[in-house]
Design a protein around this motif. Structure first.
Motif, PDB file in Angstrom:
ATOM      1  N   ASP A 197      43.201 -40.275   5.720  1.00 31.15           N
ATOM      2  CA  ASP A 197      41.841 -40.455   5.037  1.00 31.15           C
ATOM      3  C   ASP A 197      41.084 -39.227   4.810  1.00 31.15           C
ATOM      4  N   ALA A 198      41.207 -38.186   5.700  1.00 31.92           N
ATOM      5  CA  ALA A 198      40.580 -36.969   5.409  1.00 31.92           C
ATOM      6  C   ALA A 198      41.330 -36.270   4.344  1.00 31.92           C
ATOM      7  N   GLN A 199      42.661 -35.985   4.450  1.00 30.36           N
ATOM      8  CA  GLN A 199      43.326 -35.125   3.332  1.00 30.36           C
ATOM      9  C   GLN A 199      43.152 -35.912   2.073  1.00 30.36           C
ATOM     10  N   ARG A 200      43.108 -37.137   1.915  1.00 27.49           N
ATOM     11  CA  ARG A 200      43.121 -37.984   0.672  1.00 27.49           C
ATOM     12  C   ARG A 200      41.785 -37.806   0.049  1.00 27.49           C
ATOM     13  N   ALA A 201      40.632 -37.897   1.342  1.00 26.54           N
ATOM     14  CA  ALA A 201      39.275 -37.629   0.367  1.00 26.54           C
ATOM     15  C   ALA A 201      38.889 -36.231  -0.090  1.00 26.54           C
ATOM     16  N   ALA A 202      39.537 -35.124   0.735  1.00 24.49           N
ATOM     17  CA  ALA A 202      39.434 -33.969   0.000  1.00 24.49           C
ATOM     18  C   ALA A 202      39.876 -33.733  -1.263  1.00 24.49           C
ATOM     19  N   LEU A 203      41.269 -34.347  -1.478  1.00 22.28           N
ATOM     20  CA  LEU A 203      41.902 -34.334  -2.763  1.00 22.28           C
ATOM     21  C   LEU A 203      41.233 -35.223  -3.849  1.00 22.28           C
ATOM     22  N   VAL A 204      40.775 -36.155  -3.374  1.00 20.51           N
ATOM     23  CA  VAL A 204      39.904 -37.343  -4.459  1.00 20.51           C
ATOM     24  C   VAL A 204      38.560 -36.621  -4.807  1.00 20.51           C
ATOM     25  N   GLU A 205      37.819 -35.897  -3.836  1.00 26.20           N
ATOM     26  CA  GLU A 205      36.814 -35.361  -4.333  1.00 26.20           C
ATOM     27  C   GLU A 205      36.891 -34.079  -5.126  1.00 26.20           C
ATOM     28  N   GLY A 206      38.061 -33.382  -4.875  1.00 22.80           N
ATOM     29  CA  GLY A 206      38.228 -32.125  -5.642  1.00 22.80           C
ATOM     30  C   GLY A 206      38.751 -32.538  -6.960  1.00 22.80           C
ATOM     31  N   ILE A 232      37.635 -35.367  -8.680  1.00 21.87           N
ATOM     32  CA  ILE A 232      36.500 -35.989  -9.117  1.00 21.87           C
ATOM     33  C   ILE A 232      35.606 -34.656  -9.715  1.00 21.87           C
ATOM     34  N   GLU A 233      35.299 -33.604  -8.989  1.00 14.20           N
ATOM     35  CA  GLU A 233      34.519 -32.486  -9.254  1.00 14.20           C
ATOM     36  C   GLU A 233      35.320 -31.923 -10.450  1.00 14.20           C
ATOM     37  N   GLU A 234      36.460 -32.132 -10.613  1.00 15.20           N
ATOM     38  CA  GLU A 234      36.906 -31.294 -11.968  1.00 15.20           C
ATOM     39  C   GLU A 234      37.069 -32.373 -13.010  1.00 15.20           C
ATOM     40  N   SER A 235      36.553 -33.489 -12.950  1.00 17.31           N
ATOM     41  CA  SER A 235      36.674 -34.543 -13.890  1.00 17.31           C
ATOM     42  C   SER A 235      35.491 -34.355 -15.020  1.00 17.31           C
ATOM     43  N   GLU A 236      35.851 -34.579 -16.203  1.00 15.94           N
ATOM     44  CA  GLU A 236      35.073 -34.365 -17.328  1.00 15.94           C
ATOM     45  C   GLU A 236      33.892 -35.782 -17.525  1.00 15.94           C
ATOM     46  N   ASP A 237      34.176 -36.848 -16.515  1.00 13.01           N
ATOM     47  CA  ASP A 237      33.422 -37.981 -16.498  1.00 13.01           C
ATOM     48  C   ASP A 237      32.279 -37.520 -15.482  1.00 13.01           C
ATOM     49  N   GLU A 238      31.175 -37.493 -16.045  1.00 12.09           N
ATOM     50  CA  GLU A 238      30.009 -37.005 -14.952  1.00 12.09           C
ATOM     51  C   GLU A 238      29.427 -38.190 -14.093  1.00 12.09           C
ATOM     52  N   THR A 239      29.909 -39.343 -14.486  1.00 11.86           N
ATOM     53  CA  THR A 239      29.343 -40.522 -13.771  1.00 11.86           C
ATOM     54  C   THR A 239      30.446 -40.722 -12.579  1.00 11.86           C
ATOM     55  N   LEU A 240      31.637 -40.226 -12.632  1.00  9.92           N
ATOM     56  CA  LEU A 240      32.546 -40.453 -11.662  1.00  9.92           C
ATOM     57  C   LEU A 240      31.978 -40.167 -10.158  1.00  9.92           C
ATOM     58  N   MET A 241      31.546 -38.765  -9.916  1.00 13.74           N
ATOM     59  CA  MET A 241      30.984 -38.796  -8.735  1.00 13.74           C
ATOM     60  C   MET A 241      29.979 -39.635  -8.317  1.00 13.74           C
ATOM     61  N   GLU A 242      29.013 -40.237  -8.771  1.00 18.10           N
ATOM     62  CA  GLU A 242      27.946 -40.959  -8.466  1.00 18.10           C
ATOM     63  C   GLU A 242      28.782 -42.341  -8.180  1.00 18.10           C
ATOM     64  N   ARG A 243      29.638 -42.841  -8.806  1.00 17.30           N
ATOM     65  CA  ARG A 243      30.436 -43.942  -8.503  1.00 17.30           C
ATOM     66  C   ARG A 243      31.118 -43.904  -7.298  1.00 17.30           C
ATOM     67  N   TYR A 244      31.763 -42.753  -7.258  1.00 16.80           N
ATOM     68  CA  TYR A 244      32.852 -42.414  -5.718  1.00 16.80           C
ATOM     69  C   TYR A 244      31.540 -42.367  -4.438  1.00 16.80           C
ATOM     70  N   VAL A 245      30.515 -41.672  -4.722  1.00 18.17           N
ATOM     71  CA  VAL A 245      29.559 -41.576  -3.474  1.00 18.17           C
ATOM     72  C   VAL A 245      29.029 -42.953  -3.293  1.00 18.17           C
ATOM     73  N   ALA A 246      28.706 -43.750  -4.229  1.00 14.40           N
ATOM     74  CA  ALA A 246      28.191 -45.076  -3.989  1.00 14.40           C
ATOM     75  C   ALA A 246      29.123 -45.946  -3.619  1.00 14.40           C
ATOM     76  N   GLY A 247      30.394 -45.694  -3.205  1.00 13.43           N
ATOM     77  CA  GLY A 247      31.431 -46.501  -2.227  1.00 13.43           C
ATOM     78  C   GLY A 247      32.426 -47.060  -3.177  1.00 13.43           C
ATOM     79  N   GLU A 248      32.553 -46.808  -4.665  1.00 11.51           N
ATOM     80  CA  GLU A 248      33.493 -47.680  -5.551  1.00 11.51           C
ATOM     81  C   GLU A 248      35.055 -46.873  -5.636  1.00 11.51           C
ATOM     82  N   GLU A 249      35.833 -47.892  -5.334  1.00 10.69           N
ATOM     83  CA  GLU A 249      37.018 -47.336  -5.322  1.00 10.69           C
ATOM     84  C   GLU A 249      37.575 -47.016  -6.767  1.00 10.69           C
TER      85      GLU A 249
END
Length: 682
Positions: free
Chosen positions: A179-188, A190-207
């Motif tokens: 989980d920890a390694q996957r979370a670091a990868l997914v967050e990384g 998302i931070e590089e994504s051009e979709d600015e809403t993606l981080m909000e959805r991820y923090v809100a718990g959306e898969e």
């Protein structure tokens, strides 16, 4: 054969010596079906012997091309050498490629050569995937290597696969037990994504959808803002398929790689060039080799248009236009000429497979291109252009050579000319003062390879000799001299007498001649003759035979004969007067001093400054380097102390430091050094 630029990936394989680059390339060729396990192609052509891989890695000093096809995409793998002496080959590979596999051995980790190579990739904004190899080594530790890489190269170095139980676990598509390694990868991602809403959805718990994550990962890799880590076991092949998939899906095609700046041969702005197979031909020679059977073979990257066999192309070589300092001794003169090329082929080891055409974005070998050198531009005869060449490192290690036999003298020039055409990091200098042939090289390994090629490829055996530094002589105080040239040989004789005073001038003062003759003791027409004789003697030197500089000579008196005096007689008398003054007053040797700038890590500043002082250098100051954690040290150092500095600095800094040098001035040689030089020359 590739027919469209979007179906091509040009990938340079970069890493320190011994990291496993060549073995990785061969494993990828096996995985793609180009080679079988015995190292042969399907038609039986032997390309490599896997039992000799480690030996060949140690000897790998040249850029090599190995093409394969995966999922309908042609991948040109360019295997670059890892030794720091051959960074010129690395830069050639970076020029030919659009992306890189950055290889780190699991048992070695991130050392200084690895950091240097990473900076080379970063300097040209090259997209990179980090490949961790040698997983089966007893000291292998992938987690430690990844941690080192993230510390050295940034938080965007993130594993996308983990090596467990002899296989790989995907952090995006596989088991989510990490989980920890996957979370670091997914967050990384998302931070590089051009979709600015993606981080909000991820923090809100959306898969977040896996396909969306993969798409954003591929975009981030292509932009060069994220560097995924893939472990690959080159022995078993674990990870090879996943790496090929990532290369094809995430690495940019030539369409996503900017074309180098184009100029006209006259130096003006060139036409707009794009990676288009139907556009005007613009290609570049990135590597030149000589084959005993095929002759000169050029590795060429096509940036625009389509290259056809047996076509006539315009060859432009204008490297000096971008040189920092004009060098009249350069081994690479500018040239513009038309030439008919030979066959086009795709190299694979020693095999050459002919191709009918090479489109924009592809890489090929060109035969019979006898005039083109590495970094030269190939373009159409109707629209000749020249590409701004890539930054070639400046060779700093001088190696003086002498032929072993007289019969080799004629072949030496031709052999050196061919070596210089192949290797832009070699500079050949024919020093007129020391009468030495000096090869300016990148280091000892580079010099060894050049001398080996000279002997075995071109049949010229040479010996290394000590590099001589061109010195000067001067007077250290006032002196007087008397020159008398009187000869009678029947008929007209020779008669000239002159007296001079000599004074030293400040360093760089040059030469001054003053006429203070009164009463016509030396006829006016012969005063220039005395000056000419003094100048000639200054060129030939005095006691040590080096040119004399920084001198004022005053002609005070003399005698002439109405019949026997002549221009030549007073020239001779002037030279004799200067030699006599040298016996009456003290003279000294002057040595050339270079302005040196050393770029070094800040924790090594004290060590490097101490070494410069030990070389009789005078540290002028220091300032922060362009990169964080680096310092530029400026010093003036005698050239006599710099002959081996390229080797010694590399040893002191573990390969991390670099330096530049430029002539500054001449200064007096200390007495103990002058005595040693006199003993050596005597």
């Amino acid at each position: 054969m590739a027919t469209r630029p979007e179906g091509i990936r040009n990938v340079v394989v970069v890493g320190a010596a011994g990291a496993g680059k060549t073995t990785l390339v061969e494993r990828l060729l096996v995985e793609a079906g180009v080679l079988n396990r015995a190292g042969s192609t399907d038609d039986g052509t032997t390309v490599c012997d896997f039992e000799e891989v480690e030996h060949r890695q140690r000897r790998s000093v040249s850029l090599a091309l190995a093409p394969l096809v995966h999922d309908g995409v042609k991948v040109n793998l360019l295997d670059a050498p890892g030794y720091v002496d051959f960074v010129g080959e690395v830069r050639a590979g970076l020029r030919a490629a659009d992306c890189a596999l950055f290889v780190i051995a699991a048992n070695e980790g991130v050392d200084e050569p690895t950091r240097v190579l990473w900076r080379e990739c970063a300097a040209v904004a090259m997209p990179r995937v980090v490949v961790v190899t040698k997983l089966d080594h007893a000291r292998a530790d992938v987690d430690v290597v990844v941690a080192q890489a993230r510390s050295a190269f940034g938080e965007r170095v993130l594993p996308v696969y983990l090596h467990e139980d002899g296989g790989l676990v995907g952090l995006i598509t596989g088991d989510h037990g990490h989980d920890a390694q996957r979370a670091a990868l997914v967050e990384g991602i998302i931070e590089e994504s051009e979709d600015e809403t993606l981080m909000e959805r991820y923090v809100a718990g959306e898969e977040i959808d896996t396909a969306l994550l993969l798409r954003d990962l591929e975009l981030a890799v292509a932009r060069g803002t994220m560097h995924p880590v893939v472990p690959v076991d080159s022995t078993t092949g674990v990870g090879a398929a996943e790496l090929l998939d990532l290369m094809v899906s995430a690495f940019p095609s030539p369409l996503g790689h900017p074309v180098p700046t184009v100029f006209t041969p006259a130096g003006g702005p060139g036409p707009e060039i794009a990676c288009d197979a139907s556009g005007p031909l613009v290609a570049e020679v990135v590597k030149t080799t000589t084959d005993p059977y095929l002759g000169r073979v050029s590795l060429v990257r096509v940036f625009s248009g389509t290259l056809l066999p047996d076509a006539t192309v315009h060859v432009s070589g204008h490297r000096s236009a971008w040189a920092a300092v004009a060098d009249p001794t350069t081994s690479h003169p500018d040239h513009d000429e038309d030439e008919r090329i030979g066959a086009l082929s795709v190299p694979l080891g020693r095999a050459q497979r002919p191709v009918e055409a090479v489109v924009a974005g592809d890489v090929c070998a060109v035969g019979r291109l006898s005039r083109a050198e590495t970094t030269d531009t190939l373009s159409s005869v109707e629209l000749p252009v020249v590409l701004e060449p890539w930054r070639v490192p400046d060779p700093q290690l001088p190696v003086a050579i002498e032929v072993r036999t007289k019969s080799d003298e004629d072949r030496l020039g031709a052999g050196l000319q061919r070596l210089a055409a192949e290797d832009p990091t070699l500079r050949v200098e024919h020093n007129e003062e020391t009468h030495q042939v000096v090869l300016w090289t990148m280091g000892e390994a580079h010099a060894d390879v050049l001398l080996d090629r000279l002997a075995h490829r071109y049949g010229v055996a040479v010996d290394e000799v000590e590099v001589r530094v061109p010195l000067r002589e001067t007077f250290v105080g006032a002196a007087t001299g008397h020159g008398r040239h009187v000869k009678q040989s029947g008929g007209h004789g020779q008669y000239a007498v002159c007296s001079i005073e000599v004074e030293p001038l400040p360093r760089g003062g040059g030469f001054e001649f003053v006429d203070r003759v009164v009463g016509g003791a030396v006829p006016r027409q012969f005063i220039p003759s005395v000056e000419k004789g003094v100048r000639l003697q200054m060129q030939h030197g005095l006691g040590a035979g080096w040119p004399v500089v920084d001198l004022r000579v005053t002609l005070t008196d003399g005698k002439a004969h109405s019949v026997d005096s002549s221009d030549m007689a007073f020239q001779t008398a002037g030279g004799l007067a200067l030699r006599d003054a040298a016996t009456q007053g003290a003279t000294s040797l002057l040595e050339p001093i270079d302005e040196v700038e050393v770029l070094v890590a800040d924790d090594l500043v004290g060590t490097i400054m101490g070494d410069l002082s030990a070389r009789r250098g005078k540290v002028q100051g220091s300032e922060p380097g362009a990169e964080p954690g680096t310092v530029v040290i400026r010093a003036q150092v005698p050239q006599l102390e710099l002959r081996r500095y390229a080797v010694d600095l590399r040893s002191l800094s573990h390969g991390s430091a670099s330096f530049t040098r430029a002539f500054a001035c001449y200064d007096r040689v200390p007495d103990h050094i002058a005595a040693r030089l006199a003993t050596a020359s005597g």
